[in-house]
Structure formats: structure tokens, C-alpha cells
Design a protein around this motif. Sequence first.
Motif, PDB file in Angstrom:
ATOM      1  N   GLY A  11      17.874   4.509   8.251  1.00  0.00           N
ATOM      2  CA  GLY A  11      18.865   5.097   7.356  1.00  0.00           C
ATOM      3  C   GLY A  11      19.962   4.103   7.015  1.00  0.00           C
ATOM      4  N   LYS A  12      21.196   4.580   7.105  1.00  0.00           N
ATOM      5  CA  LYS A  12      22.318   3.743   6.696  1.00  0.00           C
ATOM      6  C   LYS A  12      22.501   2.551   7.635  1.00  0.00           C
ATOM      7  N   PRO A  18      22.055   3.650  -4.624  1.00  0.00           N
ATOM      8  CA  PRO A  18      21.329   3.112  -3.469  1.00  0.00           C
ATOM      9  C   PRO A  18      19.814   3.175  -3.625  1.00  0.00           C
TER      10      PRO A  18
END
Lengths: 572, 94, 224
Positions: free
Chosen positions: B34-35, C60
Motif C-alpha cells: 500500500g502506501k 496515484p
Amino acid sequence: MNAAATEVETYEDYLNNDYGWRSWLFTTDHKRIGLLYLVSITLFFFLGGFFALLIRLDLMTPPGDLISSETYNKMFSMHGIIMVFFFLIPSIPTVLGNFFVPMMVGARDVAFPRLNLLSWYLFNIGGLCMLYAVVNGGVDTGWTFYPPYSSNFSNTNVAMAVTAIFIAGFSSILTGLNFVITIHAMRAAGMTWFRLPLFIWSIYATSLIQVLGTPILAITLALVAGERLLHLGVFDPAYGGDPILFQHLFWFYSHPAVYIMVLPAMGVTSELVATFTRKEIYGYRFVAAASVAIAVFGFLVWGHHLFTSGQSIFAGMIFSLLSYAVAIPSAVKVFNWTATLYKSSVSLQTPMLYAFGFIGLFTIGGLTGLFVAAMGVDIHVTDTYFVIAHFHYIMVGGAVMGYLGGIHYWWPKISGRLYPEIWGKLAALIVFVGFNLTFFPQFLLGYLGMPRRYHAYPDEFQVLNVMSSAGASILGVGYILPMIYLAWSMRYGEKAGANPWPATGLEWHTPSPPPPENFLEPPVVTWGAYDLSAQPDLANRLKDEDRVYKAALRAGARKREELEVEPPATGA
Amino acid sequence: MPEHIVPIKTYTIVLVALLVLTATTCAVSFIDMGKINAVVAVAIAFAKASLVALIFMHLRYSRRLMLVVAAAGLFWLGILIALTMGDYLTRGWQ
Amino acid sequence: MAETVVADRHAPGAARAHQFDNAEQQRDAATMGMWVFLVTEIMFFGGLFASYVVYRALYPMAFAVASQALDVVLGTLNTVVLLVSSFTMAVAVFGSKTGRRRLMLGGLALTIALGLVFLAIKFYEYYQKYAERHVPGPSFAFPAPYTEQAKMYFTLYFAMTGLHAVHMIVGCGLLTVLIVMARRGRFTPDYNSPVEISGLYWHFVDIIWIFLYPLLYLIGRHLE
């Protein structure tokens, strides 16, 4: 040559040590480079002033009847671009800084003399590109080049103009780099940081801004050129781009740029106040620290140019708060100059008139900055003549007066001549009156709602506009006068000694005009910056040194004659 | 100021470390975190850059002023990114 | 006393340039000058990095998907090439400081060679992008729904790697000049500033790539 017979007058200085166009165009002497810059920026000053003249002429009457609206757009754009990038930003650093930074720190030249010459050439190449843009039909985007107009819709020479500024920007970067290294690495023995004149502190802070900020301008303008020429679309909403990103990047440089324009003038003011009050600047360390603080804080406030752009309100609040903070070090300086006047011996010579003009007008300009730093007020006055008056009070009332004050102050050192004092005072007065008549009405116009960059306006604004235009013509006279009498003085002016004012500072410890390598012997500093007590009887002592120096030169010349030896080559 | 001469052996060790870090960052990028992916990637990049700056560029053996200069450059870029992102991240706030 | 004394430029510890008092001051000034110049380069590239951060934060997914179109093998290979070239550059500087001329010349030559390898791979990658119609322009094509935002990604890709490549070319040119000067015996352990500061420049260009690699090539790998 019968050197023994000629009396005091001829000795080798930086002007007579070599002749011919090659000795100027290929020089690496920082003093000559300073004069080369003086010529270049004076030309650009009058070109930018010409566009201002046309603007003020058109604004004499409410309808836009002198020039079309498209042409008017080009006028204010080119006025702004030329004045900002080709006059104000270079002015004091490249002319007075180049000439005096090495002398004031006690060095023979800047750290990188050939880079210095390259800076001048880059400046002129950029200038030529700008001239081409001007002659080829101009630019009409405003000096701020906002997309999407500049990138997609304008039909004028945007790419050429941004290229010109890109190149001139590198000139600015290299000059700043040179000064940073010179001040760090080449101070004379005993010249500690806190013995440096405040002009050096200001130039140092300015150079930090030039080095850290200008590259952002360069890449941002390159992206605009890329959008125009290669359809890159970094700011194009059609590809998810954001025009406000341009504004962030542009103002990240252009706000600190205004400190590039005003910090050197503040430095000059410190020198003038110290000399013409015969006193140390009150709170020297605070003034020095304030210079650096202005440079640092100045990078944190750019969003106040984006209050009405669509930037988030919260970001706007932060920027507004920070903008109030940046006013504090400037105020510290004004308080300290004023405190220096207390119980001092004020001499109202021409440079001091400009210094007083600076302090007063910069204060007004700075206070009106507090108006526009408040988001609520800014909604009302942004993009009106209020903002125009605000920044002209600082740029013209401040920076230009600082520049003129410095030119007059150091003119005896640069040229070896004194200008006629009465004309100097007269021109300073004319500039002051003309300036206020031009720009004070603009505060009122802006507050009453007259927008900027409009070539026509409602009838009720005409009186104030006519006052402003009248003031501009007076201001023009005030600028032309020094050109005449300074040039006159180079031939007919009274010869100046080493220290006519007199002043402290290493640059006054050497004859006027200075020798090619600045000092006869490397100076050794044992006194504080404006410490007159360490130099009692200053004027007389220097007169003696002058005589001793010239006697030594004559003796040297006689000796060479005896031995039939060539005079020494100048250090290169 | 006596110049410190860094031995080639030190350079070799640093090169090996840089190559290991490169392999790591490449391998880790294929793992979904993820991040955190972005954080790890930037952190490894900073580590590699620091090795190059401190050893290859001799920052570790230079005057402290050079370190201040380099750090100032990074910090100023940080100001630009942080305050600009401050705008973009708060645009949606009420 | 009135005559200018010309310093002996080749005396030990003497400065080569007249504005300096001694060799140490000259070396200090050169090193500091290059570091300040590198700070301007940080800010110059910084504008592009800032734009990248903004747009990646805004898009993103598009950036991740578009990033997958880059060849991670070539990108990693290029990273290795540049890291090794930094090593060879450091060796060249070592050679110049210790008076080992062949080491210096060898290091410089290898560095240039590796730089040229990097550029060759880079331009091959550009050709790949051109063939896949990923070059922003009238013929740009990328699958929906990320077409426009992918164009932003590729714009930044070409701008950042293109600016980096320009700096590589300048670097190769610099090092070539250094080789010419070195072969003429211009560098000694006392005077090797040009080699050192060119080394600083080269390492800096490497550092830029150290950041470009993960930011451009590794965003979307975990989604493949």
C-alpha cells in the motif's frame, strides 16, 4: 615618459592601466565588470521607463485612446519584465556589489573572476533575446506569465521572452554564487564576520536568495516554453494539469526576488546612515541577523500572491501569518537606522537624502504590505492599483533610491571625481517629489477600485491618473539629471581623494580610483565595522596615506626610468 | 588543512552497499504494501544518496560548512514541496 | 613597494590564480563553489520533483499504471551502471590525489564509458516509448481511463530523465576535457581541484538518478 615631472595626478589605477575595447570586453577585473554592468542596466532602465511613459500617457484620459488594448497589454508586460529582470534584480549587486564586495572584504578580486565576466555576457545575451522579443512584436502576458494564457493562447513572443529571462537568470545565479564564495573564503586577515560592513551582510543574504530561488524560476519558465513549443501540458487542465501549480512555482522564486531587489538597497542605506551620521549603526548584529532572516523568511510567504487564485483557504491563512512574520526583520532595520540618528551628527549630502528617502518610502511601502497580507483586505485590493502602488513604493521609492544613493556615495571612489553637489541634491529632491506624486494617488485609485492592467477607466478616476502621469514626467527628469552631471563629472569634476566623506570601510583606505588589485598591501583589520574611535582623525590620516602612496609610485616610476625597465604588468 | 584520502577499499564497500540497496528497492517494489511502498522507496533512495554524498563526495571528511550547504539545498526543496502540498492536501477541507 | 609583485605560481602552496592568497584558499573556494552550484542544481531539478509530487498525489493510480510501461530491467541496469560509474569516478579522484596517473586516467575513461552506456540505454528506452506511442504529442495513445493523466506522467518522465541526460552529456564532456588535461600532466597531488569538483558534479548527477529510478520505474510494480 617623464614621470618625475608630472605631479600628483597620474598613477596606475584600474581605469588607466589598460586601454582599448579588448581591455574592457575581456577584462576579469571586478571593477571594470561593475562598470560594464552599469552601462547595460542603465540602457535597460531607460527602455523599461519608455514603456512606463507610454502607459502613463495612455492613462491620462479615461478611454483607451492612445494605443489599443492589445498594445497596452504589451506595454505593461514589457515594462514589468524589463524593469524586474533586467534592471532591478541585477542593479545593486552587479554594479555596486561587483565593484565593492571584494574591496570591502579586503580581497583583490572576487573568487571566480572569469565566471564574473561570463555572468555579464549571459546577462547581455538574455537582454538581446529580450530586445528581439520586444522588437518582434512584444509580449502581452504580464511579467507573471500565468498559464493557460501564456502557454496556450497568447500570440506573442512568449518563448523568446522566457528564454531571455532563463539566460539572465543564470547570470544572476552565477553572480550570487561568486559573492557567497568571496565572502566566505576571501576575507582579509582580521575581517571576521561581525566586522563586515552591513552592505556585505545584505549582499550575502541577497546572494543566498539568488542561489536558492532563481533555479526554480528557470525550470518553471522552461516548462512554459515547453508547453508552447512542444505542447508538454504540465499546467494544462486538459491533461490533469493545474495552472495554480505554475503560480506556486513562479512565486516561490518571485517573492524572494523582491528581497533580491530590496536587500541590497537596505545594505546601501546602512552604509549611508553610518557615514552621514558619523556613528555606528545601532544594533549592528540585529541588522545583520535581520538581513539573513529576511532572506530565509522570504521563502515562506509566496502563497500571499495566490490568495484569490483558488488556493486552499487554509494554506492562505498560513501564508498570511508568515507574511506578517517577514515584516518583522524589515521593521527591525528601520528602527535601528532611526535609532542611529539619535544624538548623531547628520550631514544632508546627496547620498543621505536618498537614504532618508529610502527609509521613509520603504516604510510606507512596507506598511501597505501589511494591508495586502491580510486575506480579507487583499480580496478587495488585489489586482488593483493599490498593489501597484505598494510594490512601486518599495521597488522605486526603496530599491531605486537605494541604488541612486549608492551610486552617488561611491561615485568618488569609482571615478575619482566629485559630482556637483547642488545638482545632486536637486535631482534627489526632484526624484522624491516626482515619485510621490506618481504613486501616492495610485493607493487611492486602487482602494477606490481601479483595476490594474486596464487601459481604460471610469471618468471619476481621471484626476488621480493625471496627477500620477504628471508625477511620472517629473520623476523622469529626476532620473535623467544624474546621467548628465555624473558623466560631466568624469571629465570636469573636482578630483576626489581617497576618502572624501569621510567614511570607515576598507574601500576608503585606498586611492580613488582604486589601483588594479584594490590595495597596495593586503589589509589587516583590527576594528569593528563603523568604529570611528578606532580610526581617529580619519580624514587627515588618509590624506597623508594618499600622499605617501603617490610619492611611492613616483619613486617607483623614477626607478624604472633609471633602469629602463617596463612597468609591471597588471595582475590578470 | 590536511586532505583526508579515502582508501579504495572504502569505496568498494560503499559500492557493494549501493548495489545491495538497489536490489532491495527493486525487489520490495513488487510486494504490495500500500502506501508504505512509496515511503520505503524514498527511504532507500535517501540512504543510497547519503552514501554517495558522504563517502564518494567526501562530505564526511569535509568542512562542516559543506554539509550545511548540502543540507540547506535539500531543506529548501523541502520547503517548496511541503508548502505547495499544503495547498493541494487542504483544498478539500471545509 | 609600488611595483606589483608577481607571485611564483609554482611555488609549493602558492595559488595558481592571482585573486587567491594561497593554494588552500583556492582549493576551498573551488570546492565550496561547486557545492553551492550543486545546490542550484538541486533547486533546478527540484521544480520538476515538486511537480511530480503534486501530480502523483493527485493521480496515484494513473501514475502507477503508466509507470508499468517502463522497462524495469533497463532501468535497474542503468542504475547499476551509474553507481559503478560513481565508483570509478571516486577511484579517478583517488588517483589524482595520490599522484597515480594511470589510475586517474583509467578511472576517468571508465567513467565516461559507463556514462555513454547509460545514455545509450536511455535513448533506446526513449525509442521504445516512441514506438509504443507514449511520447506526449499528437500521436500519444494510452488505454482509458488514464489517458490524459498518463500523458502527464510521461511528460514528467521525459522532462526529468531528459534534463538528467543533458547533465550526463555535459558530465561526459567535462571528463573528456579532464582526460586531455591529465594527459598533459596538469594535475598533481597539490593541484587536483578540477578532478575533485568534476567528481562532485558526476556524483550529484548519479544522486539525481538514484531518486528518479524508484520514482519513475517502481511505482506500480506491486500492482503487476
